[in-house]
Write an enzyme that holds these catalytic residues in place. Structure first.
Site, short mmCIF file in Angstrom:
data_model
loop_
_atom_site.label_atom_id
_atom_site.label_comp_id
_atom_site.label_asym_id
_atom_site.label_seq_id
_atom_site.Cartn_x
_atom_site.Cartn_y
_atom_site.Cartn_z
N ASP A 78 40.40 -11.69 6.94
CA ASP A 78 40.04 -11.82 8.35
C ASP A 78 40.95 -10.98 9.24
O ASP A 78 42.04 -10.56 8.84
CB ASP A 78 40.08 -13.28 8.78
N GLU A 140 43.54 -16.55 7.70
CA GLU A 140 44.99 -16.36 7.84
C GLU A 140 45.36 -16.24 9.31
O GLU A 140 46.38 -16.80 9.76
CB GLU A 140 45.41 -15.10 7.08
#
Length: 378
Positions: A78, A140
């Protein structure tokens, strides 16, 4: 090492929209790529708990050296925002930038591209190695939520490397702090601010005096603390009766973290009591800290590999956190490697091609070093 192939794959990856919470487009691409390399890939069920667009990918490549210790590498899929419609461009200065009004996404797609090129090179050469796992996390950038919810029974590495830190390749983050979040609610007593203010107890005033009584910012070389958000109140003619405060404390030293948390909670409670209000704080440690030194195998392997690519190892202490913190808490010794990206989380983010190439070289040398050390031990 096919650097041109890696550069093209980096471009491909950053063009795939994957803002945190919306990883559904990239997860399938990553899974297919790793399966084509020969990995056994599992997507865990963490998205059912995180609400993100994908689970974590745990990819396992069996090695041809049964005596070699299994190792792992982790990067995240991400990005932060704004990360939709990224168009990378390589400029004459040797850096890759975003051509538009977005981030670049080198955090952490540079890590992914280097890992994939390392693995392809290893496969194409037929070089022997031990078991290797890639752990590609979702969420994350939303507070390490994917790593927190991972099914770690799928991991079997002895130690590993989070490929996700700034600084030139050769840096090794060997220490990072415990991170605690504090959610505080200050209760006062409402009243008309113009007619009878003396009957009220301002939660805003309690909160302000509490914060003023705290030690914040840089506490010492290992510890920091910060007030992040402060909200409350309805109108100027109403004495505010509730304020919500979000704050944090970090320290590499667990005892110091506990002391700082207690100090902050005490400041809220004692100030509120003196002024006729009350304070409630939910204080939780969100991620574990870690500290390694040159005697630890995970550090020794990285240092030897860094020297093999012509760089000088630099042992670093970070004030931030990464998935490496979480995996250390799960019982897998992990240090974080510098990737070389610059100005991340901004529209000025850039990635030097030289560092991307060096990163791939380093990852390959880590695999070689880990296998050679184990064989030499037998």
């Amino acid at each position: 090492m096919n650097y041109e192939r890696m550069l093209e794959e980096f471009y491909e990856l950053v063009k795939i929209d994957s803002e945190t919470l919306h990883e559904e487009q990239i997860v399938g691409v990553l899974k297919e790529k790793m399966e084509q390399m020969g990995f056994d890939v599992i997507e865990d069920d963490s998205k059912e708990r995180t609400g993100h667009g994908a689970g974590n990918l745990i990819a396992t490549m069996k090695g041809s050296l049964p005596d070699a210790d299994p190792i792992y590498f982790t990067s995240h899929m991400d990005t932060v925002t704004p990360g939709v419609g990224i168009e990378p461009v390589l400029k004459e200065d040797g850096f890759i930038y975003s051509a538009g009004d977005t981030i670049l996404g080198a955090d952490d797609k540079a890590g992914l591209a280097a890992l994939f090129e390392m693995m392809r090179t290893l496969k194409e050469s037929g070089e022997a190695h031990g078991d290797i796992q890639f752990v590609i996390t979702a969420g994350e950038e939303s507070g390490l939520v994917g790593a927190r919810e991972i099914d770690n029974s799928l991991m079997h590495a002895k130690y590993g490397y989070a490929v996700d830190s700034d600084g030139k390749v050769g840096g090794i983050v060997t220490a990072a702090p415990y991170n605690a979040k504090l959610k505080t609610v200050i209760h006062g007593r409402t009243a008309h601010a113009g007619v009878e203010p003396e009957k009220g107890v301002s939660a805003i005033t309690i909160a302000a005096k509490s914060v003023a009584a705290m030690n914040l910012g840089r506490i010492d070389s290992e510890t920091t603390a910060n007030i992040g958000t402060f909200s409350g109140g309805q109108a100027t003619n109403i004495v505010c009766d509730e304020v919500n405060i979000l704050s944090e404390a970090r320290s590499i030293n667990y005892e110091k973290l506990q002391q700082q948390m207690e100090h902050m909670v005490k400041a809220f409670e004692e100030t509120a009591e003196k002024m006729g209000g009350s304070a409630e704080t939910d204080a939780r440690i969100m991620s574990p800290g870690f500290r390694f030194d040159e005697q630890d195998e995970v550090v020794q392997v990285a240092q030897q590999a860094i020297r093999a690519i012509g760089r000088t190892p630099a042992l670093l202490t970070s004030g931030g956190g990464s998935d490496g913190n979480i995996f250390n808490g799960h019982g897998f010794p992990t240090v974080t490697l510098s990737v070389g990206y610059e100005k991340i989380h901004t529209k000025d983010e850039r990635m030097p091609v030289e560092e991307l190439n060096k990163l791939a070289d380093l990852l390959l040398e880590i695999v070689r070093t880990a296998a050679a050390r184990r064989k030499n031990d037998q």
